[in-house]
Enzyme design. Structure first.
Site, short mmCIF file in Angstrom:
data_model
loop_
_atom_site.label_atom_id
_atom_site.label_comp_id
_atom_site.label_asym_id
_atom_site.label_seq_id
_atom_site.Cartn_x
_atom_site.Cartn_y
_atom_site.Cartn_z
N GLU A 86 -10.65 7.31 3.97
CA GLU A 86 -11.29 6.28 4.77
C GLU A 86 -10.31 5.34 4.99
O GLU A 86 -9.38 5.05 4.21
CB GLU A 86 -12.28 5.72 4.39
CG GLU A 86 -12.22 4.50 3.47
CD GLU A 86 -11.44 5.01 2.01
OE1 GLU A 86 -11.69 6.30 1.58
OE2 GLU A 86 -11.09 4.36 1.26
N SER B 50 1.79 -9.59 -0.71
CA SER B 50 1.35 -8.24 -0.84
C SER B 50 1.78 -7.64 0.70
O SER B 50 1.97 -6.42 0.67
CB SER B 50 0.03 -8.02 -1.00
OG SER B 50 -0.91 -9.04 -0.04
N LYS C 211 0.92 -1.26 -0.21
CA LYS C 211 -0.08 -0.11 0.14
C LYS C 211 0.82 1.40 -0.07
O LYS C 211 0.42 2.46 -0.62
CB LYS C 211 -0.93 -0.02 1.21
CG LYS C 211 -2.34 -0.89 0.97
CD LYS C 211 -3.34 -0.65 1.82
CE LYS C 211 -4.71 -1.40 1.66
NZ LYS C 211 -4.42 -2.85 2.12
C1 PLP Z 1 -5.33 -3.89 1.61
C2 PLP Z 1 -4.18 -5.26 1.32
C3 PLP Z 1 -4.64 -5.93 0.24
C4 PLP Z 1 -5.95 -5.92 -0.48
O1 PLP Z 1 -5.88 -4.69 -1.33
P1 PLP Z 1 -5.87 -4.96 -2.99
O2 PLP Z 1 -6.14 -3.27 -3.25
O3 PLP Z 1 -6.61 -6.06 -3.63
O4 PLP Z 1 -4.42 -5.23 -3.15
C5 PLP Z 1 -4.01 -7.34 0.12
N1 PLP Z 1 -2.85 -7.38 0.88
C6 PLP Z 1 -2.55 -6.81 1.85
C7 PLP Z 1 -1.38 -7.03 2.63
C8 PLP Z 1 -3.45 -5.53 2.22
O5 PLP Z 1 -2.92 -4.80 3.16
#
Ligand code: PLP
Length: 401
Positions: free
Chosen positions: A117, A384, A95
């Site tokens: 938000e 992610s 993010k």
């Molecule tokens: C917020 C988040 C997601 C989901 O958001 P996407 O916009 O679909 O990528 C996935 N993995 C992590 C670690 C997150 O914090």
């Protein structure tokens, strides 16, 4: 940023095929167009590009490595599994890539405040981080229910200097926080910028957030070629709104031999109401100013959704994903809570990497897929985020204490 011949997307009204756009009253369309124009003007200037690139290297710690998970691959008994380590970024997830982009854009546009938000607080923390670095005020709206549930992230945002606005209307969760933040933004759109947390919302946000995240795939494509002399056979990423998946996929969209899979949460089962499998079970509709596949009732109202991973429970999904599904360029699969938990523990025990519960959905599908493939195939998973935020929840669920 990369340009894709395959996809001149979106068009100048923000559509990816029939999805996206600006499903808003005219006065709001004018505000979104201002943001779009400013973004298009600034994004390719040396001042903006150099400042962002410098922060990506020295603040975020990019490029994030690619790691060959040999133990996990061996356990699955098939294809080789690799991870793009977005969990190693400063603040622990992907993010920060788009939050830095949005905060910097706000600064270059001469704005004095960024608003957003947050649900579980992950977007809020990443944005508060970016804003303190860039030197711009940050206001985060958060439902009271989430404020209580996500105490550590609330404190992080406060330490980082963000103004936290608890939202007491409606169900006091994410959707109400979106409404509240958007109303606050509309009171002063000249001096503030709304920073959306995924590839969702009205044009230009799905495009902008994708562009900021596309560094993930640009790096990964080069790194993988260098490591293995071929491109991966499969890319796998979890999909909530879809930003980390678009981040990984975008640089590979022209590579016909690279198959791509987005993984949504099927929660307690697709046959129950407790999931957030928008692509699998949704139908075209409108939410938060754009059209997309949507989990909706017969009146077109978004349904309540559920996932064990709070970052994945959104009833809509990014418009480019909807288009990529329809043209069959990306395939969408699901993983249940149980499969997510198993993958969470497997990655921790076999590789010493504790993944975010969101990311564990992608890991779960990659493990299933690997078992069906030959040993010389390569699967690249977008990891992610890291799982530190989830350990208390996991401890309770698995009775580890
Ligand atoms: C917020 C988040 C997601 C989901 O958001 P996407 O916009 O679909 O990528 C996935 N993995 C992590 C670690 C997150 O914090």
């Amino acid at each position: 940023m990369s340009s894709n011949n395959f996809l001149p997307m979106p068009d100048n009204k923000g559509f990816f095929g029939e999805y996206g756009g600006q499903q808003l009253p005219p006065e709001l369309i004018a505000i979104m167009d201002d943001i779009n124009n400013a973004y298009l003007e600034i994004k390719d200037t040396d001042a903006f590009k150099n400042e962002l690139a410098d922060l990506m290297t020295h603040f975020v710690g990019r490029p994030s490595p690619i790691y060959h998970a040999k133990n996990l691959s061996e356990k699955c008994g098939g294809a080789q599994i690799y991870f793009k380590r977005e969990d190693l970024n400063h603040t622990g997830a992907h993010k920060i890539n788009h939050c830095l982009g949005e905060a910097l854009l706000a600064k270059h546009m001469g704005k004095t405040k960024v608003l957003a938000e947050t649900g579980a607080g992950q977007h809020g923390v990443a944005l508060a981080t970016a804003c303190s670095l860039v030197g711009i005020k940050c206001e985060i709206h958060m439902g009271e229910v989430d404020v209580e549930k996500e105490h550590p992230n609330v404190i992080r945002m406060k330490i980082l200097g963000a103004d936290l606005i608890p939202v007491s209307r409606g169900t006091r969760t994410l959707k109400d926080a979106v409404d509240s933040a958007f109303e606050a933004y509309l009171q002063d759109p000249v001096n503030s910028l709304y920073a959306i947390g995924s590839v969702v919302g009205p044009h230009p946000f799905p495009m902008m957030v994708r562009d900021f995240q596309s560094i993930v795939g640009i790096e990964a494509r080069e790194q993988f070629m260098e490591m293995e002399d071929v491109l991966p056979d499969y890319l796998v990423a979890c999909v909530g709104g879809g930003s980390n998946a678009m981040g990984l996929f975008t640089a590979f969209l022209d590579d016909d031999n690279v198959q791509m899979i987005g993984v949504e949460p099927s929660g307690k089962g697709l046959e129950t109401p407790d999931h957030a499998a928008t692509m699998t079970k949704g139908s075209p509709g409108v939410i938060h100013g754009f059209s997309c596949y949507l989990l909706q009732n017969s009146e077109g109202e978004p349904l309540p959704v559920y996932s064990i991973a709070s970052g994945l429970d959104y009833p809509g999904v990014g418009p480019q994903h909807c288009y990529l599904k329809d043209i069959k360029r990306v395939q969408y699969e699901t993983a249940t809570d149980k499969e997510c938990m198993d993958a969470f523990m497997d990655l921790s025990r076999y590789e010493g990497i504790i993944p975010a519960l969101e990311s564990a959905h992608a890991v779960a599908h990659a493990m299933k897929l690997a078992a069906t493939l030959d040993k010389d195939k390569h699967i690249l998973v977008n990891l992610s985020g890291r799982g530190d935020k989830d350990i208390d929840f996991v401890a309770k669920r698995l009775n580890l204490e």
